[in-house]
Design a protein around this motif. Sequence first.
Motif, PDB file in Angstrom:
ATOM      1  N   LEU A 299       0.838  -1.206   0.000  1.00  0.00           N
ATOM      2  CA  LEU A 299       0.000   0.000   0.000  1.00  0.00           C
ATOM      3  C   LEU A 299       0.871   1.254   0.000  1.00  0.00           C
ATOM      4  N   GLU A 300       1.948   1.219   0.775  1.00  0.00           N
ATOM      5  CA  GLU A 300       2.872   2.366   0.815  1.00  0.00           C
ATOM      6  C   GLU A 300       3.506   2.582  -0.562  1.00  0.00           C
TER       7      GLU A 300
ATOM      8  N   VAL B 270      -7.288  -3.350   7.524  1.00  0.00           N
ATOM      9  CA  VAL B 270      -6.498  -2.214   7.070  1.00  0.00           C
ATOM     10  C   VAL B 270      -7.434  -1.308   6.284  1.00  0.00           C
ATOM     11  N   ILE B 271      -7.387  -0.018   6.598  1.00  0.00           N
ATOM     12  CA  ILE B 271      -8.218   0.968   5.906  1.00  0.00           C
ATOM     13  C   ILE B 271      -7.273   2.005   5.319  1.00  0.00           C
ATOM     14  N   CYS B 272      -7.498   2.349   4.050  1.00  0.00           N
ATOM     15  CA  CYS B 272      -6.655   3.370   3.430  1.00  0.00           C
ATOM     16  C   CYS B 272      -7.452   4.111   2.362  1.00  0.00           C
ATOM     17  N   SER B 273      -6.860   5.166   1.844  1.00  0.00           N
ATOM     18  CA  SER B 273      -7.511   5.976   0.822  1.00  0.00           C
ATOM     19  C   SER B 273      -6.630   6.087  -0.413  1.00  0.00           C
ATOM     20  N   GLY B 274      -7.304   6.224  -1.549  1.00  0.00           N
ATOM     21  CA  GLY B 274      -6.649   6.576  -2.798  1.00  0.00           C
ATOM     22  C   GLY B 274      -7.215   7.912  -3.230  1.00  0.00           C
ATOM     23  N   ARG B 275      -6.464   8.687  -4.002  1.00  0.00           N
ATOM     24  CA  ARG B 275      -6.899  10.045  -4.345  1.00  0.00           C
ATOM     25  C   ARG B 275      -8.019  10.094  -5.383  1.00  0.00           C
TER      26      ARG B 275
END
Length: 102
Positions: free
Chosen positions: A20-21, A44-49
Amino acid sequence: MAAQPQPSSEELLARILTLLEDDKAEDVVQIDLRGKTAIGDYMVICSGRSTRQVSSISEKLVDNLKQEFGRLSKIEGKDTGDWVLIDTGDVIVHVFRPEVRE
């Protein structure tokens, strides 16, 4: 051909966080679910632009886990690109567009 040894949930989590990084996921949060639920060990929670980045992050993550660990992941929501759920078994990954995550 011998089956690949399955990684521990901690090894899987570490690899997912690295991937992810590498793909520039933003606001990455990990939640330890061990002993709290049977759905998995970590979330795991993440964002994409953008919708394109959300789809790209999700696709690459699933492909890498398949190649490296022979791990088939269930994936939902990739077509819309607003919110993608990836279930790797031990680790559940949510990739959101920032507006949807809020």
